[in-house]
Design an enzyme around this catalytic site. Structure first.
Site, mmCIF file in Angstrom:
data_model
loop_
_atom_site.group_PDB
_atom_site.id
_atom_site.type_symbol
_atom_site.label_atom_id
_atom_site.label_comp_id
_atom_site.label_asym_id
_atom_site.label_seq_id
_atom_site.Cartn_x
_atom_site.Cartn_y
_atom_site.Cartn_z
ATOM 1 N N CYS A 114 0.842 -1.186 0.000
ATOM 2 C CA CYS A 114 0.000 0.000 0.000
ATOM 3 C C CYS A 114 0.880 1.240 0.000
ATOM 4 O O CYS A 114 2.091 1.168 0.142
ATOM 5 C CB CYS A 114 -0.909 -0.001 1.230
ATOM 6 S SG CYS A 114 -0.034 -0.149 2.789
ATOM 7 N N ALA A 115 0.282 2.408 -0.178
ATOM 8 C CA ALA A 115 0.962 3.704 -0.142
ATOM 9 C C ALA A 115 2.107 3.780 -1.149
ATOM 10 O O ALA A 115 3.188 4.265 -0.873
ATOM 11 C CB ALA A 115 1.476 4.001 1.274
#
Length: 290
Positions: A114-115
């Site tokens: 993620c991110a």
């Protein structure tokens, strides 16, 4: 009394969370703590490498760990300095060795992290040659580790929207790092290990994130033989762990866990009647159905 960790989160740090007003499911006015993320641009010897979204609590460790786990910084490199400018949101790593990764940066690919996690196409080139030393895991260590980690004061319990990773030895967590992306938390620990000269062969790595190929590759690059998570697995993550000799233990919550690689090195020495089930306040979104 448990010994203090060498590094752990500080949920009271006003830079890391912010109070935001809103409403709840009944329409009543509420205030909630939210995690603050900021951009950090990393330079290596004058070359811009990447801009990351991070909570900016340990930018120097994050910068070093990112470069190590991407293969841009070698274990034997002499780091002449790590300079962080908070106002500009910039961290510069300077090495004695001359570096040029223009071609390597062109091979950047998006990962399952993620991110906006990124990995590079050549990270697997030397993977087949890496074989980690065999290491045993005692279930008594595992349950004590999980209990200690789950009772730490963390940003997750304060505001959520964050991942955590811990570097452990036997039944003791040594370092705990958090960030908005699990790969950032991993890289912070890698950077801390590099700066502290910490040997990896007898360590256990814990993460709240999924056991993906990226997570296994980074653990192998750090030289840590045991990888533990409260979350689940991907098939390629399991395949890579078996190839490199990583013990892979996931879905750890309360008395439960599942081992899909290196399971023959687990020593079942814990009496489960003395192991407490986990409080629901410690559940993460990605562990409730696993």
């Amino acid at each position: 009394m448990e010994p203090p960790l060498l590094v752990q989160p500080d949920p009271s740090d006003p830079r890391l969370t912010r109070r935001v007003a809103g409403i709840d499911q009944t329409g009543a006015r509420v205030e909630a703590s939210v995690t603050v993320e900021r951009p950090l641009t990393l330079y290596l010897n004058g070359q811009e490498i990447v801009t990351m979204m991070t909570i900016l609590d340990r930018p120097e460790d994050l910068a070093l760990g990112y470069l190590l786990n991407q293969g841009m910084l070698r274990r034997d490199d002499v780091v002449q300095g790590v300079e962080y400018d908070e106002d500009l949101g910039v961290v510069v790593v300077r090495t004695e060795r001359r570096t040029d990764y223009e071609e390597k940066l062109k091979k950047k690919t998006l990962t399952s992290g993620c991110a906006q996690g990124t990995a590079f196409g050549d990270l697997l080139e030397d993977f087949a040659a890496r074989r980690l030393p065999p290491a045993e895991l005692r279930t008594s260590w595992l349950y004590r580790l999980l209990h200690r980690i789950n009772t730490l004061p963390t940003l997750y319990l304060e505001a959520g929207a964050i991942h955590g990773c811990a570097l452990c030895e036997r039944d003791r967590p040594l370092v705990y790092m958090e960030d908005v992306g699990r790969h950032n938390a991993v890289d912070k620990i890698a950077g801390w290990m590099f700066r502290a000269g910490c040997a990896p062969e007898d360590k256990i790595f814990y993460t709240t994130g999924r056991l993906t190929s990226e997570m296994v590759i980074k653990t192998v690059r750090m030289g840590i033989p045991i990888l533990v998570s409260r979350s689940g697995f991907t098939a390629w993550g399991v395949e890579l762990a078996r190839e490199a000799g990583v013990m892979l233990v996931g879905r750890c919550k309360g008395r439960r866990f599942t081992a899909l690689a290196g399971e023959e090195r687990i020593v079942f020495d814990a009496d489960l009647s003395y192991v407490e089930e986990e409080s629901s306040k410690h559940w993460r979104k990605n562990s409730r159905d696993e």
